[in-house]
Design a protein around this motif. Sequence first.
Motif, PDB file in Angstrom:
ATOM      1  N   UNK A 193       0.854  -1.181   0.000  1.00 39.75           N
ATOM      2  CA  UNK A 193       0.000   0.000   0.000  1.00 39.75           C
ATOM      3  C   UNK A 193       0.897   1.240   0.000  1.00 39.75           C
ATOM      4  N   UNK A 194       0.790   2.113  -1.014  1.00 42.49           N
ATOM      5  CA  UNK A 194       1.656   3.297  -1.047  1.00 42.49           C
ATOM      6  C   UNK A 194       1.495   4.187   0.180  1.00 42.49           C
ATOM      7  N   UNK A 195       0.326   4.149   0.809  1.00 39.40           N
ATOM      8  CA  UNK A 195       0.118   4.967   2.005  1.00 39.40           C
ATOM      9  C   UNK A 195       0.945   4.480   3.191  1.00 39.40           C
ATOM     10  N   UNK A 196       1.439   3.246   3.101  1.00 43.50           N
ATOM     11  CA  UNK A 196       2.280   2.723   4.176  1.00 43.50           C
ATOM     12  C   UNK A 196       3.721   3.221   4.083  1.00 43.50           C
ATOM     13  N   UNK A 197       4.113   3.746   2.938  1.00 39.30           N
ATOM     14  CA  UNK A 197       5.482   4.231   2.753  1.00 39.30           C
ATOM     15  C   UNK A 197       5.585   5.643   3.315  1.00 39.30           C
ATOM     16  N   UNK A 198       6.449   5.808   4.310  1.00 43.87           N
ATOM     17  CA  UNK A 198       6.616   7.109   4.971  1.00 43.87           C
ATOM     18  C   UNK A 198       7.983   7.696   4.622  1.00 43.87           C
TER      19      UNK A 198
END
Length: 617
Positions: A193-198
């Motif tokens: 999930x791209x939202x998991x990449x910080x």
Amino acid sequence: MTKKNIVVVGAGFAGVSATKKLAKKFKKNKDVTITLIDRHPYQTYMTELHEVAGGRVEPEAIQFDLQRLFSRKKNVKLVTDNVENIDHDNNIVSTENGSYSFDYLVLGMGGEPNDYGTPGVREHGFTLWSMEDAVKIREHIEETVAEAAFVRDDAKRKAMLTFAVCGSGFTGIEMIGELADWKERLAKDHRVDPDEISLIVVEAIPTILNMLSRKNADKAERYMEKRGIKILKSSPIVKVASDHIELKSGEIIPTHTLIWTAGVKANSDTEEFGIEKARADRLVVDEYMEAKGYDNVYVIGDLVYYIEEGGAPTPQIVQAAQQTGHTAANNIAADIEGTEKHKHESNYQGFMVSIGSTYGVAELLGKINLSGFFAILVKHLVNLLYFFEIRSGYYAVQYIFHEFFHIKDKRNIFRGHLSRYGNVLWSVPLRVFFGSMWLVEGLKKAFGIFGAETWFGDRVALPFSWLQDATSGASAAAETTTADSIFGLSYVYGEEPMMILKEAPGWFETIMEFMIPTPEIALIFQKVMTLVEIGIGLALIAGLFTWLVSAATIGLVMSFTLSGMFYWVNIWFVFVALALMNGAGRAFGLDYYVIPWIQKVAGNWWYGKTKPVHKRK
């Protein structure tokens, strides 16, 4: 004049600039030889390392073969080796595999990351100061994301997908910008999930991008925050571990990736060179870029410690590297020629930073502020200017291809509209049709088929008055002039199409009368033009020399138009030709084989065959 040996150590921006300048000054002086020593056989375009580390371009996009850069500089000898020692008493540079005497020595070995002794940086952090660093970061990120996709523990996966950059100078901000661009592709390829990449920037002081004005730095900061990049200011890192970093405040940030860009110091290889050092181990020089205490040793680039007007030392940026290189080269030349030396004068035209491939901030000439598209465009233009300064048109062209035509995932300011990936295949039917059209027209003229009159007969078909007698001239005029012709860009049933020009302009007729003065020459010209059209048709169908042939069709359209022989309804020829110039011959065409072969042969002829490192001289 006695022979003079100049040895330049380091093929970075400063070393290449100094060597180019020296080679040009002494190109007719056989008594002066220049030896350029570097541990790599190529120059690394250091300011673009983040593009490799961030997966935008491949390593070869920012590696410039020194043999190509200096192939026409016969007074430059290239040595790929590591410098180990400098004997100032005997004027000898020793490398791992040899030694080189010098009358003048130029040190341009650059800098290296400065971790300020922070525990764990060397063991667990990543630096971005070489091609090896960039490739290592890239591979680590890809492997980490791929591994994280299969980790079920949420906390561990979050740490693995958190990427931190320490330092908010140009290198750090450009690195985090590339990661922001790469984020979606990484997520898609590895099914996370791209939202998991910080993405996090950690800065020890209260402000970021301190080379810029606060207004522009704040603009860059707002853009990063808008893209989801977290910026921690006044947050010095005191410890780096394999799975977290610790801030001075006591806060722990779980991450498996810390990219350290917080500082630069002089290359540690210079420690034993016996030259006075200053802050960050930089080498002290005078206003002529001469090392303190030596009259034949010059220091350039990031190694330089020289206090400029205003009380600040020379910045470690590309402009300063080139300018110090030029100062050293000019003063060596002055010493050899017995002329007056010149003091170093810095002249910085501005500063710019990219935050990803489509947004940037720039300050030019102290008064022009740009952001977004125009800032990135200026950055590309400045990069291209560098290639012209070092006289390398080859790498200027390669830069354009890598940055605009070979880019993937729309990662440039034109959002991929210039990219050749994916769109060339669909131009094949258009190329074959366009070629067939030219072939048919040529065959009609050659054999008089489909009711057409042959151009291989005894009648002059060209409409110029001096080529025809009164009768045929009147007939031709009657055929090409109609009172009822109607403008249109496509043929409509019942309408007579309109010529672009009813008759040739006077200046063009003068040219044509000089080229084709008699009917006899006109008949030969007609036959040649017929064969040219047939050749164009066959070449386009086969996809051979498509760019050149398409350009030729545009030239023919211009010629036919000026001759009063071309209709508006056929103006689409020009736009089809332009479309086919985008590499249309590389898909199911002979250009796929022929153009690379020509590039290889021409490159070997111009630059010589690339040799193994140990055989280069």
